[in-house]
Design an enzyme around this catalytic site. Sequence first.
Site, PDB file in Angstrom:
ATOM      1  N   ASP A 414       0.835  -1.192   0.000  1.00 10.78           N
ATOM      2  CA  ASP A 414       0.000   0.000   0.000  1.00 10.78           C
ATOM      3  C   ASP A 414       0.880   1.257   0.000  1.00 10.78           C
ATOM      4  OD1 ASP A 414      -2.389   1.322  -0.035  1.00 10.78           O
ATOM      5  OD2 ASP A 414      -3.094   0.592   1.911  1.00 10.78           O
ATOM      6  N   GLU A 417       2.956   6.885  -2.562  1.00 14.66           N
ATOM      7  CA  GLU A 417       2.734   8.019  -3.460  1.00 14.66           C
ATOM      8  C   GLU A 417       3.240   9.346  -2.885  1.00 14.66           C
ATOM      9  OE1 GLU A 417      -0.580   5.013  -3.562  1.00 14.66           O
ATOM     10  OE2 GLU A 417       0.014   6.482  -2.046  1.00 14.66           O
TER      11      GLU A 417
END
Length: 762
Positions: A414, A417
Amino acid sequence: MKFTNGYWLNREEYDVNSPKETYDAQQNGKTITAFAPYTRIMSRGDQLNLGTTTITLTSPVENVIGVKLEHFDTNEHGPEFKINNLDPEVAIEVNDQVASLQSGDLKVTLPLRTDFEMKFTANGQLVTQSETKPQATIWNHDTKVNYMREQLSMGIDEKIYGLGERFTNFVKNGQVVDTWNQDGGTGSEQAYKNIPFYISSNGYGVFVDESQRVSFEIGSENVDRVQFSTEGQSLQYYVIYGPTPKEVLHRYTQLTGAIKLPPAWSFGLWLTTSFTTDYSEETVLKFIDGMQEHHIPLDVFHFDCFWQKGFEWCTLEWDKEQFPDPEGLLKKIHDRGIKVCVWLNPYIAQKSPLFKEAKDKGYLLTRENGDIWQWDLWQAGNGFVDFTNPAAVKWYQDKLKVLLDMGVDSFKTDFGERIPAEDVKFFDGSNPQQEHNYYTLQYNRAVYEVIQQEKGADEAVLFARSQRLVHNPIQYTGAATISRSTAQCVIQLRGGLSFLLSGFGFWSHDIGGFEDGPGTPTADLYKRWSQFGLLSSHSRYHGSDVYRVPWNFDDEAVENTRKYVNKLSLMPYIYTEAAHAAAAYGNPLMRPMFLEFGDDDNVYDNATQYMFGSKILVAPIFNDQGKAHFYLPSGKWTSILDGKVYQAPRTGEWVNEVFDELDLPVLVRQNSIIVRNEKAVDAAYDYTKDVDIHLYQIQDGNVSSKVVDEHGQDTAEIKVERANGRIVINTVGLTGDSTVYVHENNDTIKLSLVDGKAEVTL
């Protein structure tokens, strides 16, 4: 990023210099180097006090031409993508009038000592071109930043697609796209997976080989051009010719890296704990046993964030209060025939026992002054693992090895970003602007490699949220999905199709939506979303504060899930398509209609249905009235669910039909062989034993289909010939007792194979 004020003027803060001619060119082996000054050279005096762009032309793959535009020859700090060089044959011509390089059918031509232009042609026809003003080096005299820009022409009615997992309109014309990874959910213009590659309806694609932010203006600054620009003194891109979209994607993956085939078991159903729900050993086993009690096959169970203690992500250690015996729990799950996936991210909270260890060893990103780069977003005092440091990578992988040895089979990678790009230092000195996007590649690679080492290459699989270029076997989306709206299903689908046109083979999303609210999702929405999700390449039930098990909705939801988990019966077809189309040829398993029907102008805007492999059309229903509006290209189409036959005319046909809550259009195109096993209860099994061979509306001539085993290797083949109303079936490599079903118009004829053969006269 816009530099102009209308068509005639540049914006005041920019000084724009464009090549006015190609002055000369040189050949060096299979490379052309051309020099393009910013004014026409009419005399010797014109050669003074001006700049030039050095244009380097190469071909690393047949039908692919690389272009590097360089103003100043500055030092590169990286990181850079790894590009494959297959060293194809090229034809080069350099004389006092022209410089050209041809690779396969694609040719680039630069005329010398005349107005600047750079044309890409194939078989004498224009593909795209750069003319006098589009190419430029641009100086912002306010911010003291330099940019390089290119503009490539678009034809009349040309459509542009791709650029990663974008949830805006499927056709990208008119959009501004900045390839900068962000955690923006699925309802905004931001994207987790930004890929600087677009594909055109005119049979070519363009890959911009820059890891930093690339800004695309797709007919949005100059309306008949695709513009791309980036900070710096150079710009590298590749023009990739098909001429079909499938061939474009094939050559693109030859250039950037082949799609990896995930293990067969990953194509089954994944169920998660959800995010902020209460989960313990008792809860986990209750849900797993509940799936078995409801006769719903489950292949993978996923533990989300709270398998670790709160405020401590990541410790990469089990919360012993909730899971006192993790090894024992994993064994219980494995004994039920189910794989295990656990969540992780590349950050370490300050409260985590790993934080001090990583800090002391220099494994975290630092600020320019040497302090650890921290913030309180997501976890308190978050630090970032520095994957440019080989020692940090090994340290992180060693922590994961403990989990893999314990029995974990896969990881959901996960985040990745929100990587700092200002006031930050990386171990290897990488440029932070380039590292922001590249970081996710390094993070995913580190995790993927350790799974390969511990489990074997055939068993390695990730559920990765963010991405830049590397071809991890599964990508997923779903964070911040608003589950209240059926429109979110459409948004998910067009994001997935855009992503799958960007060089990736497999995709998934959170069935039912991640973000919850009062009364959401409704049972109706859950059922429709389940159909779409279970007919995606990979299928996962996941949410935020609500469990996604079907019996929490209604009995019909259980029946619906059970029905569409029967996708398992299609695994001989699905895995063969995955091995042949995706892994071997670079084409996605789920694909937009125009990939299969490029000659049909009606399919180029269609992002509400898709082909599942080359033979099955899926048109999800995104409303609670059961209304389906779908398009059928020319030919006969047969419902795989109830056998209904649709005859689309030569011009194709739009169909409006109402379906009951447990049905939707899942249609097989004519002249297709579909191999199934209705007894399947797992995704991985022997795809050649005791199978059902379905022949759909076979036309005169020959058709064949290979069948792979559960490792993706060709094992069996089915050949069918039809002539004078007679169908002959020959098979090689099948075992056990197999049955043939001939679907002819609205009738179905059942045949038994004898010594691998069967025939029927119609």
